[in-house]
Design a protein around this motif. Structure first.
Motif, PDB file in Angstrom:
ATOM      1  N   CYS A 146       0.850  -1.185   0.000  1.00  0.00           N
ATOM      2  CA  CYS A 146       0.000   0.000   0.000  1.00  0.00           C
ATOM      3  C   CYS A 146       0.886   1.234   0.000  1.00  0.00           C
ATOM      4  O   CYS A 146       1.977   1.211   0.549  1.00  0.00           O
ATOM      5  CB  CYS A 146      -0.889  -0.018   1.250  1.00  0.00           C
ATOM      6  SG  CYS A 146      -2.020   1.360   1.384  1.00  0.00           S
ATOM      7  N   ALA A 147       0.415   2.298  -0.604  1.00  0.00           N
ATOM      8  CA  ALA A 147       1.081   3.597  -0.515  1.00  0.00           C
ATOM      9  C   ALA A 147       0.129   4.534   0.205  1.00  0.00           C
ATOM     10  O   ALA A 147      -1.091   4.438   0.051  1.00  0.00           O
ATOM     11  CB  ALA A 147       1.407   4.138  -1.908  1.00  0.00           C
ATOM     12  N   ALA A 148       0.670   5.438   1.008  1.00  0.00           N
ATOM     13  CA  ALA A 148      -0.148   6.347   1.804  1.00  0.00           C
ATOM     14  C   ALA A 148       0.102   7.785   1.388  1.00  0.00           C
ATOM     15  O   ALA A 148       1.228   8.169   1.060  1.00  0.00           O
ATOM     16  CB  ALA A 148       0.166   6.161   3.284  1.00  0.00           C
ATOM     17  N   PHE A 149      -0.956   8.579   1.437  1.00  0.00           N
ATOM     18  CA  PHE A 149      -0.906   9.990   1.067  1.00  0.00           C
ATOM     19  C   PHE A 149      -1.634  10.798   2.141  1.00  0.00           C
ATOM     20  O   PHE A 149      -2.597  10.323   2.734  1.00  0.00           O
ATOM     21  CB  PHE A 149      -1.608  10.230  -0.275  1.00  0.00           C
ATOM     22  CG  PHE A 149      -1.007   9.466  -1.408  1.00  0.00           C
ATOM     23  CD1 PHE A 149      -0.017  10.018  -2.190  1.00  0.00           C
ATOM     24  CD2 PHE A 149      -1.439   8.179  -1.693  1.00  0.00           C
ATOM     25  CE1 PHE A 149       0.541   9.310  -3.243  1.00  0.00           C
ATOM     26  CE2 PHE A 149      -0.880   7.460  -2.742  1.00  0.00           C
ATOM     27  CZ  PHE A 149       0.105   8.027  -3.512  1.00  0.00           C
ATOM     28  N   GLY A 166      -8.718  13.299   3.935  1.00  0.00           N
ATOM     29  CA  GLY A 166      -8.367  11.983   3.431  1.00  0.00           C
ATOM     30  C   GLY A 166      -9.504  11.261   2.729  1.00  0.00           C
ATOM     31  O   GLY A 166      -9.309  10.642   1.685  1.00  0.00           O
ATOM     32  N   LYS A 167     -10.695  11.336   3.281  1.00  0.00           N
ATOM     33  CA  LYS A 167     -11.833  10.650   2.665  1.00  0.00           C
ATOM     34  C   LYS A 167     -12.206  11.274   1.324  1.00  0.00           C
ATOM     35  O   LYS A 167     -12.525  10.568   0.378  1.00  0.00           O
ATOM     36  CB  LYS A 167     -13.021  10.625   3.624  1.00  0.00           C
ATOM     37  CG  LYS A 167     -12.774   9.698   4.818  1.00  0.00           C
ATOM     38  CD  LYS A 167     -13.911   9.708   5.804  1.00  0.00           C
ATOM     39  CE  LYS A 167     -15.068   8.904   5.259  1.00  0.00           C
ATOM     40  NZ  LYS A 167     -16.165   8.790   6.230  1.00  0.00           N
ATOM     41  N   GLU A 168     -12.117  12.590   1.238  1.00  0.00           N
ATOM     42  CA  GLU A 168     -12.400  13.282  -0.015  1.00  0.00           C
ATOM     43  C   GLU A 168     -11.360  12.921  -1.082  1.00  0.00           C
ATOM     44  O   GLU A 168     -11.701  12.668  -2.237  1.00  0.00           O
ATOM     45  CB  GLU A 168     -12.414  14.789   0.235  1.00  0.00           C
ATOM     46  CG  GLU A 168     -12.743  15.618  -0.994  1.00  0.00           C
ATOM     47  CD  GLU A 168     -12.719  17.100  -0.692  1.00  0.00           C
ATOM     48  OE1 GLU A 168     -13.796  17.711  -0.740  1.00  0.00           O
ATOM     49  OE2 GLU A 168     -11.618  17.640  -0.414  1.00  0.00           O
ATOM     50  N   LEU A 169     -10.091  12.877  -0.679  1.00  0.00           N
ATOM     51  CA  LEU A 169      -9.040  12.482  -1.623  1.00  0.00           C
ATOM     52  C   LEU A 169      -9.216  11.045  -2.088  1.00  0.00           C
ATOM     53  O   LEU A 169      -9.018  10.730  -3.261  1.00  0.00           O
ATOM     54  CB  LEU A 169      -7.657  12.636  -0.977  1.00  0.00           C
ATOM     55  CG  LEU A 169      -6.998  13.992  -1.075  1.00  0.00           C
ATOM     56  CD1 LEU A 169      -5.663  13.986  -0.332  1.00  0.00           C
ATOM     57  CD2 LEU A 169      -6.792  14.402  -2.511  1.00  0.00           C
ATOM     58  N   THR A 220     -11.277  10.297   9.236  1.00  0.00           N
ATOM     59  CA  THR A 220      -9.961  10.827   8.895  1.00  0.00           C
ATOM     60  C   THR A 220      -9.213  10.105   7.792  1.00  0.00           C
ATOM     61  O   THR A 220      -8.209  10.625   7.318  1.00  0.00           O
ATOM     62  CB  THR A 220      -9.057  10.830  10.140  1.00  0.00           C
ATOM     63  OG1 THR A 220      -8.905   9.496  10.612  1.00  0.00           O
ATOM     64  CG2 THR A 220      -9.633  11.701  11.234  1.00  0.00           C
ATOM     65  N   ALA A 221      -9.667   8.945   7.361  1.00  0.00           N
ATOM     66  CA  ALA A 221      -8.897   8.224   6.354  1.00  0.00           C
ATOM     67  C   ALA A 221      -9.777   7.246   5.592  1.00  0.00           C
ATOM     68  O   ALA A 221     -10.820   6.817   6.078  1.00  0.00           O
ATOM     69  CB  ALA A 221      -7.730   7.476   7.000  1.00  0.00           C
ATOM     70  N   ALA A 222      -9.309   6.877   4.400  1.00  0.00           N
ATOM     71  CA  ALA A 222      -9.994   5.878   3.585  1.00  0.00           C
ATOM     72  C   ALA A 222      -8.975   5.213   2.667  1.00  0.00           C
ATOM     73  O   ALA A 222      -7.972   5.816   2.285  1.00  0.00           O
ATOM     74  CB  ALA A 222     -11.112   6.509   2.766  1.00  0.00           C
ATOM     75  N   PHE A 240      -5.528   7.237   2.122  1.00  0.00           N
ATOM     76  CA  PHE A 240      -5.465   8.686   2.173  1.00  0.00           C
ATOM     77  C   PHE A 240      -5.851   9.135   3.575  1.00  0.00           C
ATOM     78  O   PHE A 240      -6.911   8.770   4.079  1.00  0.00           O
ATOM     79  CB  PHE A 240      -6.406   9.298   1.133  1.00  0.00           C
ATOM     80  CG  PHE A 240      -6.014   8.934  -0.271  1.00  0.00           C
ATOM     81  CD1 PHE A 240      -5.165   9.749  -0.998  1.00  0.00           C
ATOM     82  CD2 PHE A 240      -6.470   7.761  -0.857  1.00  0.00           C
ATOM     83  CE1 PHE A 240      -4.782   9.410  -2.291  1.00  0.00           C
ATOM     84  CE2 PHE A 240      -6.096   7.415  -2.144  1.00  0.00           C
ATOM     85  CZ  PHE A 240      -5.245   8.236  -2.857  1.00  0.00           C
ATOM     86  N   TYR A 241      -4.988   9.934   4.186  1.00  0.00           N
ATOM     87  CA  TYR A 241      -5.172  10.401   5.557  1.00  0.00           C
ATOM     88  C   TYR A 241      -5.419  11.905   5.585  1.00  0.00           C
ATOM     89  O   TYR A 241      -4.858  12.644   4.774  1.00  0.00           O
ATOM     90  CB  TYR A 241      -3.914  10.131   6.393  1.00  0.00           C
ATOM     91  CG  TYR A 241      -3.632   8.677   6.631  1.00  0.00           C
ATOM     92  CD1 TYR A 241      -4.252   7.991   7.665  1.00  0.00           C
ATOM     93  CD2 TYR A 241      -2.726   7.998   5.824  1.00  0.00           C
ATOM     94  CE1 TYR A 241      -3.976   6.649   7.892  1.00  0.00           C
ATOM     95  CE2 TYR A 241      -2.452   6.657   6.043  1.00  0.00           C
ATOM     96  CZ  TYR A 241      -3.078   5.993   7.082  1.00  0.00           C
ATOM     97  OH  TYR A 241      -2.809   4.668   7.294  1.00  0.00           O
ATOM     98  N   THR A 242      -6.199  12.331   6.548  1.00  0.00           N
ATOM     99  CA  THR A 242      -6.381  13.753   6.801  1.00  0.00           C
ATOM    100  C   THR A 242      -5.233  14.228   7.683  1.00  0.00           C
ATOM    101  O   THR A 242      -4.954  13.619   8.715  1.00  0.00           O
ATOM    102  CB  THR A 242      -7.720  14.017   7.523  1.00  0.00           C
ATOM    103  OG1 THR A 242      -8.782  13.560   6.682  1.00  0.00           O
ATOM    104  CG2 THR A 242      -7.892  15.495   7.834  1.00  0.00           C
TER     105      THR A 242
END
Length: 126
Positions: free
Chosen positions: A16-19, A24-27, A46-48, A59-61
């Protein structure tokens, strides 16, 4: 003992790669739509995570997220996405909320867009 490829324990795969971004959920929703993938998990507000069944991105907030001042700031990481029809993909990505900066260093080879957090990513032909 080595597995024969010079690495103890064998070779690795990227799981997995994280951003990080302003939401985060919107991204995650943006990139899922951009890639034709789906959101597979959410982590509170905060994340998805998105996946195509093989590769995953989460993707994280980030509370104090600030987009890079590109092109003045060097980028730590960015995505390059390829499409069969780049013009149609650009139009679709812009309709999803991406923006197109004036500075386009790729000429006819690639186009730079900014995601919903203002982070650059590139699109090009497959």
């Amino acid at each position: 003992m080595s597995s024969g490829n010079g690495m103890a324990g064998g070779s690795a795969q990227v799981k997995c790669a994280a951003f990080w971004g302003h939401d985060g959920k919107e991204l995650a929703a943006f990139y899922a739509a951009a890639l034709g993938w789906r959101v597979t998990q959410t982590y509170g507000d905060t994340a998805a995570m998105i996946s195509d069944g093989t590769t995953s991105y989460v993707f994280y907030t980030a509370q104090n997220f600030q987009a890079p001042n590109w092109p003045a700031d060097e980028l730590v990481f960015h995505l390059d996405l390829s499409f069969d029809d780049v013009a149609a993909a650009e139009e679709r990505l812009l309709s999803l909320g991406a923006t197109k900066p004036g500075y386009q260093p790729g000429g006819k080879h690639w186009t730079v867009l900014l995601d919903l957090s203002g982070q650059p990513f590139c699109i090009s032909a497959s």
